[in-house]
Scaffold this motif. Structure first.
Motif, PDB file in Angstrom:
ATOM      1  N   UNK A   4       0.777  -1.266   0.090  1.00 27.81           N
ATOM      2  CA  UNK A   4       0.028   0.020   0.045  1.00 27.81           C
ATOM      3  C   UNK A   4       0.602   1.309  -0.004  1.00 27.81           C
ATOM      4  N   UNK A   5       1.988   1.196   0.204  1.00 28.38           N
ATOM      5  CA  UNK A   5       2.838   2.597   0.129  1.00 28.38           C
ATOM      6  C   UNK A   5       3.844   2.728  -0.825  1.00 28.38           C
ATOM      7  N   UNK A   6       4.018   1.606  -1.970  1.00 23.89           N
ATOM      8  CA  UNK A   6       4.838   1.783  -2.840  1.00 23.89           C
ATOM      9  C   UNK A   6       6.250   2.001  -2.263  1.00 23.89           C
ATOM     10  N   UNK A   7       6.679   1.803  -1.248  1.00 24.82           N
ATOM     11  CA  UNK A   7       8.094   1.752  -0.877  1.00 24.82           C
ATOM     12  C   UNK A   7       8.550   0.523  -0.554  1.00 24.82           C
ATOM     13  N   UNK A   8       9.929   0.161  -0.573  1.00 24.38           N
ATOM     14  CA  UNK A   8      10.336  -0.934  -0.456  1.00 24.38           C
ATOM     15  C   UNK A   8      10.961  -0.823   1.100  1.00 24.38           C
ATOM     16  N   UNK A   9      10.913  -2.149   1.670  1.00 23.40           N
ATOM     17  CA  UNK A   9      11.307  -2.092   3.262  1.00 23.40           C
ATOM     18  C   UNK A   9      12.805  -1.713   3.151  1.00 23.40           C
ATOM     19  N   UNK A  10      13.373  -1.318   4.384  1.00 20.43           N
ATOM     20  CA  UNK A  10      14.771  -1.095   4.522  1.00 20.43           C
ATOM     21  C   UNK A  10      15.549  -2.288   4.777  1.00 20.43           C
ATOM     22  N   UNK A  11      16.665  -2.502   4.453  1.00 22.18           N
ATOM     23  CA  UNK A  11      17.420  -3.698   4.607  1.00 22.18           C
ATOM     24  C   UNK A  11      18.892  -3.361   5.107  1.00 22.18           C
ATOM     25  N   UNK A  12      19.221  -4.226   6.174  1.00 23.89           N
ATOM     26  CA  UNK A  12      20.367  -4.146   6.732  1.00 23.89           C
ATOM     27  C   UNK A  12      21.094  -5.686   6.636  1.00 23.89           C
ATOM     28  N   UNK A  13      22.244  -5.858   6.528  1.00 20.87           N
ATOM     29  CA  UNK A  13      22.986  -7.054   6.111  1.00 20.87           C
ATOM     30  C   UNK A  13      24.290  -6.980   6.954  1.00 20.87           C
ATOM     31  N   UNK A  14      24.891  -8.079   7.455  1.00 19.81           N
ATOM     32  CA  UNK A  14      26.345  -8.211   7.770  1.00 19.81           C
ATOM     33  C   UNK A  14      26.899  -9.354   6.983  1.00 19.81           C
ATOM     34  N   UNK A  15      27.862  -9.697   6.420  1.00 21.22           N
ATOM     35  CA  UNK A  15      28.462 -10.352   5.596  1.00 21.22           C
ATOM     36  C   UNK A  15      28.771 -11.620   6.535  1.00 21.22           C
ATOM     37  N   UNK A  16      29.059 -11.307   7.535  1.00 23.67           N
ATOM     38  CA  UNK A  16      29.361 -12.361   8.645  1.00 23.67           C
ATOM     39  C   UNK A  16      28.255 -13.418   8.966  1.00 23.67           C
ATOM     40  N   UNK A  17      26.926 -12.847   8.536  1.00 21.26           N
ATOM     41  CA  UNK A  17      25.512 -13.464   8.946  1.00 21.26           C
ATOM     42  C   UNK A  17      25.082 -14.191   7.755  1.00 21.26           C
ATOM     43  N   UNK A  32      23.814 -10.254   0.070  1.00 20.24           N
ATOM     44  CA  UNK A  32      23.495  -9.344   1.222  1.00 20.24           C
ATOM     45  C   UNK A  32      22.245  -8.632   0.932  1.00 20.24           C
ATOM     46  N   UNK A  33      21.964  -7.876   0.043  1.00 17.37           N
ATOM     47  CA  UNK A  33      20.618  -7.064  -0.026  1.00 17.37           C
ATOM     48  C   UNK A  33      19.825  -6.870  -1.332  1.00 17.37           C
ATOM     49  N   UNK A  34      18.677  -6.804  -1.606  1.00 18.93           N
ATOM     50  CA  UNK A  34      18.215  -6.612  -2.921  1.00 18.93           C
ATOM     51  C   UNK A  34      17.297  -5.559  -2.871  1.00 18.93           C
ATOM     52  N   UNK A  35      17.123  -4.668  -4.043  1.00 20.27           N
ATOM     53  CA  UNK A  35      16.134  -3.781  -4.215  1.00 20.27           C
ATOM     54  C   UNK A  35      15.366  -4.204  -5.397  1.00 20.27           C
ATOM     55  N   UNK A  36      14.067  -4.534  -5.104  1.00 22.27           N
ATOM     56  CA  UNK A  36      13.500  -4.975  -6.374  1.00 22.27           C
ATOM     57  C   UNK A  36      13.475  -3.845  -7.579  1.00 22.27           C
TER      58      UNK A  36
END
Length: 141
Positions: A4-17, A32-36
């Motif tokens: 409903x917002x047209x926005x992507x969620x924030x993402x946070x990643x650590x390569x160790x995890x 690590x991360x993806x922006x659709x």
């Protein structure tokens, strides 16, 4: 995208995890991360003395930034080809359809680490990476 917002969620990643998978060229990769619709971010790791398989991409292109280790990257696009040194701080591009292969220096103090942006995001298909002929014999599975 968030409903409903047209926005992507924030993402946070650590390569160790991050999960560790094998890229089609044989390098170790930590997605690590993806922006659709835009791109994906991953860290590639290649142990000292190791050489990847030569591939080209069918639908994606990449920007790389070396963060540790050293080695060489070979790339070919049509009749044009070159080999460049990879060292911390080096940034390179892998345009769509470019054949490429990389290797980590045997005497490097640690693995070659590359942070890469793939555009559009890595599709995860078996047909994305196409085998090519390169200058070196691969030493990875």
């Amino acid at each position: 995208m968030s409903e409903g917002t047209g926005q992507q969620p924030f993402g946070t990643a650590d390569p160790r995890d991050a999960p560790v998978v094998t890229a089609p060229d044989g390098a170790e990769v930590r997605p690590l991360l993806v922006l659709d619709g835009c791109g994906s971010l991953a860290v590639f790791v290649l142990a000292p003395g190791r050489v990847t398989h030569t591939v080209s991409h069918a639908t994606v292109q990449e920007l790389w930034h070396v963060t540790a280790g050293s080695g060489e990257l070979w790339r070919r696009q049509g009749e044009r080809e070159e080999t460049v040194r990879l060292a911390p701080g080096t940034a390179v591009s892998i345009p769509l359809g470019t054949a490429f292969q990389f290797r980590a220096d045997e005497d490097s103090a640690g693995p070659l680490r590359i942070t890469a942006v793939t555009m559009p995001p890595w599709p995860g298909t078996d047909h994305e990476a196409r085998p090519e002929q390169g200058p070196w014999t691969a030493s990875v599975d």
